[in-house]
Design an enzyme around this catalytic site. Sequence first.
Site, mmCIF file in Angstrom:
data_model
loop_
_atom_site.group_PDB
_atom_site.id
_atom_site.type_symbol
_atom_site.label_atom_id
_atom_site.label_comp_id
_atom_site.label_asym_id
_atom_site.label_seq_id
_atom_site.Cartn_x
_atom_site.Cartn_y
_atom_site.Cartn_z
ATOM 1 N N GLY A 80 -93.416 -32.967 -100.186
ATOM 2 C CA GLY A 80 -94.238 -34.183 -100.104
ATOM 3 C C GLY A 80 -94.638 -34.531 -98.683
ATOM 4 C CE1 TYR A 102 -96.332 -32.223 -104.617
ATOM 5 C CE2 TYR A 102 -98.708 -32.250 -104.627
ATOM 6 C CZ TYR A 102 -97.508 -32.602 -104.040
ATOM 7 O OH TYR A 102 -97.503 -33.330 -102.883
ATOM 8 C CG HIS A 115 -89.589 -37.277 -103.114
ATOM 9 N ND1 HIS A 115 -88.361 -37.788 -103.489
ATOM 10 C CD2 HIS A 115 -90.510 -38.084 -103.690
ATOM 11 C CE1 HIS A 115 -88.538 -38.840 -104.255
ATOM 12 N NE2 HIS A 115 -89.816 -39.056 -104.400
HETATM 13 O O1 YXS Z 1 -75.033 -31.017 -97.519
HETATM 14 P P1 YXS Z 1 -75.537 -32.341 -96.991
HETATM 15 O O2 YXS Z 1 -75.052 -33.523 -97.758
HETATM 16 O O3 YXS Z 1 -75.388 -32.451 -95.489
HETATM 17 O O4 YXS Z 1 -77.150 -32.357 -97.244
HETATM 18 C C1 YXS Z 1 -77.937 -31.294 -96.762
HETATM 19 C C2 YXS Z 1 -79.134 -31.188 -97.689
HETATM 20 O O5 YXS Z 1 -78.805 -31.355 -99.047
HETATM 21 C C3 YXS Z 1 -79.950 -32.376 -97.203
HETATM 22 N N1 YXS Z 1 -81.361 -32.233 -97.557
HETATM 23 C C4 YXS Z 1 -81.985 -33.022 -98.435
HETATM 24 N N2 YXS Z 1 -81.549 -34.056 -99.176
HETATM 25 C C5 YXS Z 1 -82.450 -34.644 -99.994
HETATM 26 N N3 YXS Z 1 -83.751 -34.249 -100.092
HETATM 27 C C6 YXS Z 1 -84.218 -33.222 -99.357
HETATM 28 N N4 YXS Z 1 -85.517 -32.894 -99.432
HETATM 29 C C7 YXS Z 1 -83.318 -32.547 -98.479
HETATM 30 N N5 YXS Z 1 -83.426 -31.495 -97.625
HETATM 31 C C8 YXS Z 1 -82.220 -31.326 -97.074
HETATM 32 O O6 YXS Z 1 -79.814 -32.395 -95.783
HETATM 33 C C9 YXS Z 1 -78.552 -31.785 -95.430
HETATM 34 C C10 YXS Z 1 -78.816 -30.642 -94.480
HETATM 35 O O7 YXS Z 1 -79.586 -29.698 -95.243
HETATM 36 P P2 YXS Z 1 -79.378 -28.118 -94.972
HETATM 37 O O8 YXS Z 1 -77.936 -27.819 -94.843
HETATM 38 O O9 YXS Z 1 -80.156 -27.404 -96.003
HETATM 39 O O10 YXS Z 1 -80.080 -27.970 -93.541
HETATM 40 P P3 YXS Z 1 -80.785 -26.639 -92.972
HETATM 41 O O11 YXS Z 1 -81.097 -26.953 -91.563
HETATM 42 O O12 YXS Z 1 -79.957 -25.439 -93.323
HETATM 43 O O13 YXS Z 1 -82.129 -26.493 -93.786
HETATM 44 C C11 YXS Z 1 -83.138 -27.467 -93.602
HETATM 45 C C12 YXS Z 1 -84.177 -27.281 -94.734
HETATM 46 C C13 YXS Z 1 -85.190 -28.434 -94.659
HETATM 47 C C14 YXS Z 1 -84.859 -25.906 -94.585
HETATM 48 C C15 YXS Z 1 -83.413 -27.323 -96.080
HETATM 49 O O14 YXS Z 1 -82.610 -28.489 -96.117
HETATM 50 C C16 YXS Z 1 -84.351 -27.366 -97.248
HETATM 51 O O15 YXS Z 1 -84.931 -26.354 -97.643
HETATM 52 N N6 YXS Z 1 -84.521 -28.610 -97.806
HETATM 53 C C17 YXS Z 1 -85.397 -28.787 -98.981
HETATM 54 C C18 YXS Z 1 -86.871 -28.822 -98.525
HETATM 55 C C19 YXS Z 1 -87.740 -29.080 -99.748
HETATM 56 O O16 YXS Z 1 -87.858 -28.217 -100.635
HETATM 57 N N7 YXS Z 1 -88.314 -30.272 -99.827
HETATM 58 C C20 YXS Z 1 -89.146 -30.691 -100.973
HETATM 59 C C21 YXS Z 1 -88.444 -31.877 -101.648
HETATM 60 S S1 YXS Z 1 -89.226 -32.275 -103.158
HETATM 61 C C22 YXS Z 1 -90.757 -32.872 -102.697
HETATM 62 O O17 YXS Z 1 -91.007 -33.107 -101.537
HETATM 63 C C23 YXS Z 1 -91.766 -33.094 -103.741
HETATM 64 C C24 YXS Z 1 -91.255 -33.845 -104.908
HETATM 65 S S2 YXS Z 1 -92.462 -31.546 -104.249
HETATM 66 O O18 YXS Z 1 -91.311 -30.659 -104.509
HETATM 67 O O19 YXS Z 1 -93.204 -31.790 -105.444
HETATM 68 O O20 YXS Z 1 -93.223 -31.116 -103.127
#
Ligand code: YXS
Length: 275
Positions: free
Chosen positions: A124, A154, A80
Amino acid sequence: MSKPTTSSAAAAPAPAPTLILSQLDGRVGTLTIAHEDKLNCLSHALMDQLMAGLDTLVRDGANVIVLRANKGVKVWSAGHDINELPEPRRDPLSYGDPLETLLRHVQDCPVPVIAMVEGTVWGGACDLCCSCDMVVATDGSTFAMTPAKIGIPYNASGLIHFVHHIGLNKAKEMFFTARPTTVTEAWNNGFVNHHVPAEDLERFTYDLAGRIARNAPLAVRAIKAQFRLLTRGALIDAETAERIQAIRRQVYDSADYAEGIKAFKEKRPPVFTGK
Ligand code: YXS
């Protein structure tokens, strides 16, 4: 001489960027998530295009649909879009929210949807894979459920998806730890149908899709519809449903939920206080 008047008509709004690519080859449809510069995050716009893409392919005669990202992605989807999570004190995953609407749309899609996965899958987007009918993933893929890392409670239908797919204990471990699950674990858990070397992913997935597309479409649709009805989750009474909502409300009303989202945006580890 009077100055030429400029048109006062407001400039036409820029067309929404195309975030989902669609293709139909015979009876096999493909939807490609194509928003890598945002790590294929499930933004509202992307989810709307995904739902519309499913409907269009079914209307145009697809008997099966492959849901994929572009070849070679490191992140299949970062889940998400956290920037679009509702401000604290509002349920981030209620029935009508875009992610929940999308997950039901995939489960209600009349034809089988196969998630073709490479790279990492988060939050998500894992539930999106769970909502597909099958998952084929490359050997290096991982799946992480991260609500506990962000402070999100969740929701009941999502938790049931995982219990059905991987069993109660492994679902608890996936949610409590928020640790990325390797594809071998995911295969042992029953989360993925097959894991293959990256170079075989497309051939393997489209062979599977072709096999389904050649079967009797009405029978496949009727069987999918029955699976959907038979696996709608555990039967719970009204009081239990209300109790679940009360448990969840305490979380998204909490300071921890606000802190989880704030910390992510500020790129720092969250400091949870249990309040
Ligand atoms: O700094 P900028 O502006 O370039 O942005 C960064 C991150 O903030 C952005 N980004 C996201 N923005 C919005 N929503 C996200 N889910 C998201 N994930 C990343 O993308 C730019 C690059 O991210 P960065 O620097 O962390 O890249 P990386 O290659 O070092 O790491 C990639 C990830 C995917 C491992 C890392 O970005 C990460 O852990 N992202 C969050 C993954 C996550 O927890 N997703 C769950 C979202 S919440 C959801 O899905 C449900 C509501 S729930 O939580 O209930 O399951």
